[in-house]
Write a protein that holds these residues in place. Structure first.
Motif: not given
Length: 252
Positions: A130, A206-207, A209, A216, A219
């Motif tokens: 990330s 990139v969220w 969620h 992940t 994300c």
């Protein structure tokens, strides 16, 4: 990671801190005989009383050092802080902080996941890390209907998430609700938009969620109820950001 489209806003209730005072204590002070002040313990000093009119400094965000604090825009009054357990850990905690006249107020801490291999200061496509940093939050969307988002919300079947995760967990439902993190994307577009200002090699999509129970690709994921809280609370008029990284990095 993802593909293309448009967005809507968020709401989570701030944590209200209240206190109570008792009348019995006040009565006791009025009727009890006055006792002399205790003598100071030898070798100790009594700290001076604050000067009249001295204000208490506003509260900052716990865990953020001066460098990370300075990176939060002055106009921002909502900050989602993602604190990873370590540079190479996929486990983290998410807390929504909201600025008040007294300083930043923290909401509840939510368990969450980040990328399988942890964090990177130079995120690239497929590195399974990330991106470290402070990023604005401009757009939202999901497979499900808008739950009351304040950010622009784009509902689309493009948020379908088939297959399984790194630990064999089903990914279905992971993109029921998402908030796009403005890393290598064009704000003001759907989270599905493929525009990559830094180039495709730097990754994207990139969220924040819905959590699927495992690491992940890049994300940050939290429980579905918490995603709905964020969608109903994050307000574009308050210029929300996400501050994300492992604890030691955030402390600088």
């Amino acid at each position: 990671m993802i593909r293309r489209r448009t967005a809507v806003a968020l709401l989570a209730s701030p944590l209200l801190l209240t206190g109570c005072g008792g009348g019995a204590e006040a009565t006791e002070r009025r009727t009890s005989p006055r006792r002399p002040a205790p003598a100071p313990t030898p070798g100790t000093t009594t700290p001076p009383a604050p000067a009249p009119g001295t204000a208490t400094p506003p509260r900052g965000i716990p865990g953020l050092g001066p460098e990370r604090t300075a990176a939060i825009p002055a106009r921002c009054t909502q900050a989602v802080v993602v604190t990873g357990r370590g540079e190479n850990s996929p486990l983290c905690t998410v807390v929504l902080h909201q600025r008040t006249p007294a300083g930043w107020q923290a909401g509840p801490a939510w368990p969450a996941h980040n990328a399988l291999r942890g964090w990177s200061a130079h995120h690239t496509l497929g590195d399974l890390r990330s991106p470290l940093g402070v990023y604005t939050l401009s757009d939202a969307g999901g497979l499900l209907a808008d739950p009351g988002s304040k950010l622009p919300y784009h509902r689309s079947s493009g948020f379908h998430s088939p297959g399984t995760g790194f630990e064999g967990e089903p990914l279905e439902g992971s993109f029921d609700y998402v908030v796009a993190i403005d890393y290598n994307r064009k704000p003001g577009t759907s989270p599905l938009d493929w525009t990559r200002p830094l180039g495709a090699a730097r990754g994207g999509g990139v969220w924040l969620h819905v959590d699927h129970g495992g690491p992940t690709h890049g994300c940050v994921s939290v429980a579905k109820a918490h995603m709905k809280d964020l969608l109903r609370t994050l307000d574009p008029g308050r210029h929300p950001v996400v501050v994300m990284g492992y604890a030691d990095w955030l402390a600088h």
